[in-house]
Enzyme design. Structure first.
Site, PDB file in Angstrom:
ATOM      1  N   GLN A   1      -6.022  63.364  46.163  1.00  0.00           N
ATOM      2  CA  GLN A   1      -4.759  62.839  45.679  1.00  0.00           C
ATOM      3  C   GLN A   1      -4.423  63.510  44.361  1.00  0.00           C
ATOM      4  O   GLN A   1      -3.217  63.669  44.249  1.00  0.00           O
ATOM      5  CB  GLN A   1      -5.234  61.372  44.863  1.00  0.00           C
ATOM      6  CG  GLN A   1      -6.141  61.363  43.992  1.00  0.00           C
ATOM      7  CD  GLN A   1      -6.474  60.086  43.514  1.00  0.00           C
ATOM      8  OE1 GLN A   1      -7.030  59.312  44.354  1.00  0.00           O
ATOM      9  NE2 GLN A   1      -6.183  59.649  42.322  1.00  0.00           N
TER      10      GLN A   1
ATOM     11  N   CYS B   1      -4.316  56.356  44.331  1.00  0.00           N
ATOM     12  CA  CYS B   1      -5.321  55.929  45.031  1.00  0.00           C
ATOM     13  C   CYS B   1      -5.132  54.893  45.843  1.00  0.00           C
ATOM     14  O   CYS B   1      -5.667  54.859  47.061  1.00  0.00           O
ATOM     15  CB  CYS B   1      -6.548  55.516  44.081  1.00  0.00           C
ATOM     16  SG  CYS B   1      -6.021  54.453  42.800  1.00  0.00           S
TER      17      CYS B   1
ATOM     18  N   HIS C   1      -9.185  51.821  40.793  1.00  0.00           N
ATOM     19  CA  HIS C   1      -9.324  52.501  41.768  1.00  0.00           C
ATOM     20  C   HIS C   1      -9.204  51.973  43.207  1.00  0.00           C
ATOM     21  O   HIS C   1     -10.194  51.184  43.156  1.00  0.00           O
ATOM     22  CB  HIS C   1     -10.494  53.558  41.349  1.00  0.00           C
ATOM     23  CG  HIS C   1     -10.563  54.809  42.288  1.00  0.00           C
ATOM     24  ND1 HIS C   1      -9.489  55.582  42.333  1.00  0.00           N
ATOM     25  CD2 HIS C   1     -11.468  55.524  42.698  1.00  0.00           C
ATOM     26  CE1 HIS C   1      -9.633  56.827  42.966  1.00  0.00           C
ATOM     27  NE2 HIS C   1     -10.696  56.736  43.231  1.00  0.00           N
TER      28      HIS C   1
ATOM     29  N   ASN D   1     -13.800  58.212  49.144  1.00  0.00           N
ATOM     30  CA  ASN D   1     -12.980  58.492  48.003  1.00  0.00           C
ATOM     31  C   ASN D   1     -11.796  59.458  48.448  1.00  0.00           C
ATOM     32  O   ASN D   1     -11.779  59.781  49.628  1.00  0.00           O
ATOM     33  CB  ASN D   1     -13.771  59.110  46.944  1.00  0.00           C
ATOM     34  CG  ASN D   1     -12.938  58.818  45.433  1.00  0.00           C
ATOM     35  OD1 ASN D   1     -11.942  58.378  45.459  1.00  0.00           O
ATOM     36  ND2 ASN D   1     -13.779  58.991  44.339  1.00  0.00           N
TER      37      ASN D   1
END
Length: 328
Positions: A126, A132, A272, A292
């Site tokens: 990102q 996110c 997040h 992630n």
């Protein structure tokens, strides 16, 4: 006390000889600074994080940390650059969502890893942007699209960032996965990554093209809040699930490997968005397997194992959801 003093002396002496390590770290992570004053400040932060890494990794925790590409940032600086500026747990969960249907009497497998089924795209990055939420949303959409059609297609985070403000998202300042799913419903689709590439720009104009549409969505489901078994059932029976977590700690910023166990994590302040792609156990310690969006150099190739069945640690089950009716 003597042991602590001796350890402090050793660490202090070691820091004085870290010049080569600093230069090597800068080279490995392609770091450069605009002037000597800025570099001096970054070096001091880096040394603080170095001390944290040495101390943590010597204490016998269930996970390790490392001097990764974020090691020249304080936790406050890191949060401003990479995490949501709004509490994702405060968003409204309403509108066109479908009811959650429990499969309480269905035995769940002991391990799940949706990567093995070919329904998880490669780890993305990102950049310095709190987007996110968009990466978590595309991850859920990509998984459902692959399960429903057999085609794994990377979908556009930038499309969500540029076009879903009416649904309540704020591009690099944060957002929510339910709002992203709602946009895809309202808009009649989301473009592919190939056609609408990621720029990490939060001021771009909406440039959705129906001819580039990669997926559609007719609804979404909110997993009952705070119930880890409900999340486990969803991951096992549905596919990759969007989740929000508290990632504000230095231990998360510098995570390397192992099962993340942070006693200071909040289950209510969530900053997040990530993707739960599986779960399992290592030496009888239960974990969630989480994708992630900070690139493959972070964590375990871009993934983290997070504590499971430990009082909803880091809020992983507080705000979980997934899209429904995903098709081309």
């Amino acid at each position: 006390m003597k042991l602590l003093m001796a350890l402090a002396t050793v660490i202090g002496a070691t820091i004085a000889t870290l010049d080569d390590d600093w230069e090597l770290w800068k080279s490995q992570h392609d770091k450069s600074y605009e002037d000597e004053a800025t570099e001096s400040v970054r070096r001091l932060v880096w040394e603080d994080n170095w001390r944290f890494v040495q101390r943590h990794n010597s204490e016998g925790h269930s996970f390790q940390v490392e001097m990764n590409k974020f090691a020249d940032l304080t936790s406050e600086e890191f949060s401003k650059l990479y995490l949501s500026k709004i509490n994702m747990a405060n968003s409204t969960r309403s509108r066109k969502k479908s009811p959650f249907i429990s499969k309480a009497h269905v035995a769940l497998p002991s391990e799940v890893d949706w990567r093995d089924e070919g329904v998880v795209t490669k780890v993305k990055d990102q950049g310095e942007c709190g987007s996110c939420w968009a990466f978590s949303a595309t991850g859920s959409l990509e998984g459902q699209l692959a399960l429903n059609t057999g085609d794994l297609v990377s979908l556009s985070e930038q499309n969500l960032m540029d076009c879903s403000d009416d649904e309540g998202n704020y591009a690099c300042d944060g957002g929510n996965m339910d709002n992203a799913f709602q946009y895809v419903i309202d808009n009649g689709g989301i473009d592919t990554e190939k056609c609408y590439s990621y720029t990490a720009d939060d001021e771009s104009k909406c440039d959705y093209k129906e001819s580039c549409r990669g997926a559609t969505c007719t609804g979404y489901v909110d997993v009952p809040s705070g119930i880890e078994y409900a999340l486990q059932s969803s991951v096992a029976n549905i596919g990759p699930i969007s989740v929000s977590i508290d990632a504000s700690h230095t231990s998360f910023q510098l995570y390397s490997n192992g099962i993340y166990d942070e006693e200071d994590c909040s289950s209510f302040y969530l900053d997040h968005g990530v993707l739960a792609v599986g779960y399992g156990e290592d030496d009888d310690v239960a974990y969630w397997l989480v994708k992630n969006s900070w690139g493959r150099s972070w964590g375990m190739g871009g993934y983290i194992k997070m504590s499971r069945d430990k009082d909803n640690q880091c809020g992983i089950a507080t705000q979980a959801s997934f899209p429904t009716g995903v098709d081309t």
